[in-house]
Design an enzyme around this catalytic site. Structure first.
Site, PDB file in Angstrom:
ATOM      1  N   ASP A  79      33.064 -48.060 -52.634  1.00  0.00           N
ATOM      2  CA  ASP A  79      32.448 -47.843 -53.943  1.00  0.00           C
ATOM      3  C   ASP A  79      33.232 -48.609 -55.007  1.00  0.00           C
ATOM      4  O   ASP A  79      34.032 -48.034 -55.741  1.00  0.00           O
ATOM      5  CB  ASP A  79      32.430 -46.341 -54.239  1.00  0.00           C
ATOM      6  CG  ASP A  79      31.474 -46.010 -55.372  1.00  0.00           C
ATOM      7  OD1 ASP A  79      30.766 -46.923 -55.829  1.00  0.00           O
ATOM      8  OD2 ASP A  79      31.439 -44.838 -55.777  1.00  0.00           O
ATOM      9  N   CYS A 117       3.202 -40.872 -75.651  1.00  0.00           N
ATOM     10  CA  CYS A 117       2.959 -40.962 -77.083  1.00  0.00           C
ATOM     11  C   CYS A 117       1.871 -42.000 -77.291  1.00  0.00           C
ATOM     12  O   CYS A 117       1.888 -43.070 -76.680  1.00  0.00           O
ATOM     13  CB  CYS A 117       4.256 -41.407 -77.770  1.00  0.00           C
ATOM     14  SG  CYS A 117       4.008 -42.165 -79.376  1.00  0.00           S
ATOM     15  N   LYS A 139      31.248 -48.022 -46.666  1.00  0.00           N
ATOM     16  CA  LYS A 139      30.678 -48.695 -47.832  1.00  0.00           C
ATOM     17  C   LYS A 139      31.596 -48.385 -49.006  1.00  0.00           C
ATOM     18  O   LYS A 139      31.698 -47.238 -49.440  1.00  0.00           O
ATOM     19  CB  LYS A 139      29.270 -48.179 -48.100  1.00  0.00           C
ATOM     20  CG  LYS A 139      28.605 -48.875 -49.268  1.00  0.00           C
ATOM     21  CD  LYS A 139      27.133 -48.496 -49.338  1.00  0.00           C
ATOM     22  CE  LYS A 139      26.395 -49.303 -50.369  1.00  0.00           C
ATOM     23  NZ  LYS A 139      26.871 -49.095 -51.737  1.00  0.00           N
ATOM     24  N   CYS A 193       4.623 -36.727 -80.365  1.00  0.00           N
ATOM     25  CA  CYS A 193       5.812 -37.540 -80.136  1.00  0.00           C
ATOM     26  C   CYS A 193       6.920 -37.095 -81.093  1.00  0.00           C
ATOM     27  O   CYS A 193       6.692 -37.021 -82.302  1.00  0.00           O
ATOM     28  CB  CYS A 193       5.463 -39.011 -80.368  1.00  0.00           C
ATOM     29  SG  CYS A 193       6.915 -40.075 -80.389  1.00  0.00           S
ATOM     30  N   TYR A 207      34.017 -58.347 -46.460  1.00  0.00           N
ATOM     31  CA  TYR A 207      33.050 -57.851 -45.478  1.00  0.00           C
ATOM     32  C   TYR A 207      31.873 -58.782 -45.231  1.00  0.00           C
ATOM     33  O   TYR A 207      30.997 -58.475 -44.430  1.00  0.00           O
ATOM     34  CB  TYR A 207      32.538 -56.461 -45.862  1.00  0.00           C
ATOM     35  CG  TYR A 207      31.992 -56.336 -47.270  1.00  0.00           C
ATOM     36  CD1 TYR A 207      30.881 -57.054 -47.672  1.00  0.00           C
ATOM     37  CD2 TYR A 207      32.587 -55.484 -48.188  1.00  0.00           C
ATOM     38  CE1 TYR A 207      30.381 -56.944 -48.952  1.00  0.00           C
ATOM     39  CE2 TYR A 207      32.097 -55.360 -49.478  1.00  0.00           C
ATOM     40  CZ  TYR A 207      30.989 -56.097 -49.856  1.00  0.00           C
ATOM     41  OH  TYR A 207      30.503 -55.990 -51.112  1.00  0.00           O
ATOM     42  N   GLU A 262      30.877 -49.760 -40.773  1.00  0.00           N
ATOM     43  CA  GLU A 262      32.106 -49.794 -41.583  1.00  0.00           C
ATOM     44  C   GLU A 262      31.870 -49.014 -42.878  1.00  0.00           C
ATOM     45  O   GLU A 262      30.722 -48.852 -43.294  1.00  0.00           O
ATOM     46  CB  GLU A 262      32.467 -51.241 -41.927  1.00  0.00           C
ATOM     47  CG  GLU A 262      31.445 -51.876 -42.854  1.00  0.00           C
ATOM     48  CD  GLU A 262      31.546 -53.391 -42.925  1.00  0.00           C
ATOM     49  OE1 GLU A 262      32.494 -53.862 -43.538  1.00  0.00           O
ATOM     50  OE2 GLU A 262      30.674 -54.078 -42.382  1.00  0.00           O
ATOM     51  N   CYS A 275       7.492 -40.339 -83.698  1.00  0.00           N
ATOM     52  CA  CYS A 275       6.510 -40.811 -84.693  1.00  0.00           C
ATOM     53  C   CYS A 275       5.431 -39.780 -84.987  1.00  0.00           C
ATOM     54  O   CYS A 275       4.542 -40.027 -85.786  1.00  0.00           O
ATOM     55  CB  CYS A 275       5.893 -42.127 -84.241  1.00  0.00           C
ATOM     56  SG  CYS A 275       4.774 -41.935 -82.846  1.00  0.00           S
ATOM     57  N   LYS A 308      23.907 -43.580 -46.585  1.00  0.00           N
ATOM     58  CA  LYS A 308      24.620 -42.945 -47.693  1.00  0.00           C
ATOM     59  C   LYS A 308      25.081 -41.534 -47.332  1.00  0.00           C
ATOM     60  O   LYS A 308      24.413 -40.825 -46.582  1.00  0.00           O
ATOM     61  CB  LYS A 308      23.701 -42.868 -48.932  1.00  0.00           C
ATOM     62  CG  LYS A 308      23.186 -44.196 -49.428  1.00  0.00           C
ATOM     63  CD  LYS A 308      24.257 -45.149 -49.892  1.00  0.00           C
ATOM     64  CE  LYS A 308      24.757 -44.855 -51.275  1.00  0.00           C
ATOM     65  NZ  LYS A 308      23.955 -45.388 -52.351  1.00  0.00           N
ATOM     66  N   CYS A 341       5.116 -46.553 -83.215  1.00  0.00           N
ATOM     67  CA  CYS A 341       6.209 -45.691 -82.752  1.00  0.00           C
ATOM     68  C   CYS A 341       7.510 -46.489 -82.658  1.00  0.00           C
ATOM     69  O   CYS A 341       7.632 -47.414 -81.851  1.00  0.00           O
ATOM     70  CB  CYS A 341       5.867 -45.073 -81.405  1.00  0.00           C
ATOM     71  SG  CYS A 341       7.188 -44.008 -80.793  1.00  0.00           S
TER      72      CYS A 341
END
Ligand code: IVH
Length: 727
Positions: free
Chosen positions: A142, A454, A140, A430, A248, A138, A433, A336, A460
């Site tokens: 969304d 980092c 799917k 980084c 369902y 069946e 920081c 899918k 940080c």
């Protein structure tokens, strides 16, 4: 049943006529009464700080007021409560624990995955080639999933999926959805119907047009529109949004619905639910895939969004035997549709710093519509990927988006590369920081990690704030009214530096150490501090809601607690493994310290947990080895109480026992036997020892049977075992 579904209307009068049945005169009187009562409630709440009615009662009054005004627009009063901004409705939906967990589905991305799925099913059930299982196929949908609980035929509660175990009460809003029957005839005493709420393309387009005309932000796609409409605190708004529903599946039922998925769907249809007309029973993989292709062909003309096809084993006794693996059923899978793609230009590459210090490059794109959604960012994962795909700023790129995952850059259109476009040089510091960023070497493999991190750790700010965001995330502490934006703002203000600070907020507010009333929420929910620090009493309610949300989490499941700590390699699954093994947070904490202190036994015990390897064990030990981590946890434990972990099915005679299966099993496959025993709380071992409680022996059992007899272990046949566990 009214109180059960959370609508308390007209508490102080005898008028509880449905809005649809009010005469003009009655409506006018009712609006006057509601205006007066809302005003009184506001006074009590705001001026005297002494609420006289509950949030739910207050919200119900405002909702009824709005519904009446919608029906009789001309009767709207000058002092209508709907025009008042001071008193926002409660920012809360009550939480609902699902009687049966709401699960997700595993995914199949191609035909081969589907074949493998069908093979797994056959193997698990021990089916011969000639009696292959049949499946339903069946679309799917969304949208968003919903569980509808009927008691004696009456809709008593509707809940969103939430984290699967606990969702939000959406009853008042669901009552406005036309596709959902409010009463069922000849239904089981208890019936939970599950399905998807969605919005059609036409309704979505019309809604967005209306929003835009009113100067409001349109929704990005029908799914968001459906979710946004269902999450309205004001049911009158939901009522004005045309939501639809396909059934369902089901949750708790007091009697068996049918013998097959197909027949169960027929029963739901008989009760008045819409089921998807493209559902088909397929006898084998070829038929499943053929039906997938035919649905795919019709996709564009359906008038609503679907993102794949769901296959389910048709026989319900097979479904029961197959059961579940962590969060998804073994008897179903979602096939899918391929991701959608579009071409755009890469404008910039920015570096984001995550909770573990990982530097992630993010592509900023010229906005482009991919499958109906505007995409302006895509992930580039790491430096290697940028190099491998040779992605450069200025490039024309192909982006793809599949479902909810972050869009990705699939390839660069090299012909369109502008002259002089330079290769991207990945930073070695980084960006937040300025600490060094390095590719750590994996001690086990001796190889450098692909991710650059980092090294700033505690100093940080990016890592600290990301850790806090993780702490309050949906699968961790999930504090109502406390999202990423609130955390970021309070972190920036220095009000929250570590998790324990969240739980001392109300106390600090009371002592005057902090003043949360001096900021207010912006329309998008992010806090905005008033420059002059003036008290914003209009905000009082949201701050109090926040405190209530925090208090509600002072008791928390141990698995959520451990996941929230953000230990590397310990997410939801491993957190659950640890707390179920050790029985709770404190026990896990103690075991980690023992293992650190070179107690071989404690370390070996940690490694003996099915699913925990050296990498994970080491990360746990390193985490607890840090004094600042232990101190932060101690401060947090002074504020919150993780619940002890109940072992699964503790009332089963095999809970906590060790069982060994041997010989040729005839009534079930070895995998099925193992999974079933584990789900009843038993441990399944591969060899017989003094610790073995039961040996289940099929025909041809040899050395294990002998050993069990020597050790005086209880031996059972397969059917004796089945009787024992079912008894
Ligand atoms: S069956 C135990 N059937 O997909 C299995 N789910 O990705 C229950 N969904 O959470 C789900 N259409 O919200 C099933 N025809 C369909 C569906 C469907 C959409 C959603 C559902 C689920 C999610 C998993």
């Amino acid at each position: 049943m009214k109180a059960r579904i959370g609508i308390v209307i007209n508490k102080n009068t005898d008028t509880d006529k449905p809005v649809g049945k009010l005469s003009l005169k009655e409506a006018e009187a009712e609006l006057a009464r509601l205006a007066a009562e809302t005003h009184r409630a506001d006074e009590a709440y705001y001026a005297h700080d002494k609420p006289e009615i509950t949030d739910a009662e207050y919200d119900a009054m405002r909702r009824r007021n709005l519904l009446i005004e919608k029906r009789f627009p001309k009767l709207k009063r000058k002092d209508s409560p709907s025009d008042k901004v001071g008193a926002a409705p409660s920012a809360k939906f009550e939480k609902v624990r699902h009687a049966v967990a709401m699960l997700s589905l595993d995914n199949a991305f191609d035909d081969e995955d589907v074949t493998d799925f069908a093979k797994r099913v056959s193997k698990f059930l021990g089916l011969k080639a000639q009696d292959e299982a049949a499946f339903t196929a069946e679309p799917k949908i969304d949208g968003l999933s919903l569980s509808l609980r009927y008691e004696h035929g009456e809709l008593v509660q509707a809940a969103t999926r939430g984290d699967g175990a606990e969702g939000e009460n959406a009853t008042a809003n669901v009552l406005t959805i036309v596709d959902i029957p409010k009463k069922l005839i000849d239904a089981p005493g208890i019936l939970e119907v599950r399905g998807e709420v969605y919005m059609s393309h036409d309704d979505f387009n019309a809604l967005n047009k209306g929003l835009e005309r009113g100067g409001e932000e349109p929704f990005a796609n029908p799914r968001n529109a459906a979710a946004g409409s269902l999450r309205q605190l004001d049911a009158a708004i939901t009522a004005s949004r045309p939501l639809r529903f396909f059934a369902y599946a089901w949750g708790e039922v007091s009697e068996v619905l049918a013998d097959t998925q197909t027949n169960a769907m027929k029963r739901l249809e008989g009760f008045g639910f819409k089921t998807n007309p493209l559902t088909k029973r397929c006898r084998n993989v070829d038929e499943m895939i053929a039906h997938y292709r035919s649905i795919e062909e019709k996709r564009a003309t359906l008038g609503y969004d679907i993102d794949g096809v769901v296959y389910k084993v048709d026989r319900l006794d097979y479904q029961t035997r197959l059961g579940f693996v962590s969060r998804a059923p073994r008897w179903a899978i979602a096939h899918k549709f391929p991701a959608e793609k579009a071409t755009t230009v890469l404008e910039d590459i920015e570096i984001q710093v995550g909770r573990t210090g990982k530097l992630t490059p993010v592509a900023r794109l010229t906005p482009v519509t991919v499958g109906g959604v505007v995409v302006s960012n895509a992930t580039l994962h790491n430096a290697d990927e940028i190099k491998r795909k040779d992605v450069r700023v200025g490039d024309t790129v192909i982006v793809q988006r599949a479902g909810d995952v972050i869009p990705q850059i699939v390839e660069v259109v090299k012909d369109k590369r502008p002259h002089g476009a330079a290769a991207f040089s990945f930073p070695d510091r980084c960006p937040v920081c300025d600490s060094h960023a390095v590719n750590e070497v994996n001690p086990e493999t001796g190889k450098a990690d692909v991710d650059r991190r980092c090294t700033g750790g505690l100093i940080c700010a990016a890592q600290a704030v990301e850790r806090l965001k993780h702490f309050v995330a949906r699968n961790a502490f999930d504090i109502e009214g406390f999202g990423e934006k609130q955390i970021a703002a309070l972190f920036e203000k220095g009000i929250i530096k570590e998790p324990a600070d969240i739980f001392t907020l109300s106390q600090r507010q009371n002592t005057g150490e902090v003043d949360l009333y001096t900021y207010k929420m912006k329309a998008d929910g992010s806090p905005h501090f008033d420059k002059n620090g003036a008290k914003q009493l209009t905000n009082k309610k949201s701050v109090e809601n926040l405190f209530a949300g925090i208090d509600a989490r002072r008791e928390i499941s141990s698995a959520r607690f451990v996941n929230a700590l953000g230990i590397r390699h310990v997410g939801e699954t491993n957190a659950r493994l640890f707390v179920t093994h050790y029985g709770g947070v404190k026990e896990f904490y103690a075991a980690a310290i023992k293992a650190r202190d070179d107690e071989r036994e404690a370390y070996q015990e940690m490694l003996s947990i099915d699913g925990v390897g050296a990498l994970v064990a080491r990360a746990v030990i390193e985490f607890f080895d840090e004094k600042h981590n232990r101190e932060a946890i101690d401060r947090l434990l002074a504020q919150v109480t993780p619940q002890k972990v109940e072992t699964m099915a503790s009332d089963s005679p095999v809970a906590g026992k060790t069982v060994v299966f041997t010989g040729k099993l005839e009534l079930f496959t070895r995998e099925e036997a193992k999974v079933r025993a584990q789900s009843l709380g038993a441990r399944v071992a591969g060899s017989v020892s003094a610790k073995t409680d039961f040996l289940v022996a099929g025909p041809g059992a040899g050395s294990k049977l002998k050993k069990a007899k020597e050790l005086d272990v209880r031996v059972m046949t397969e059917s004796e075992w089945l009787e024992f566990i079912d008894g």
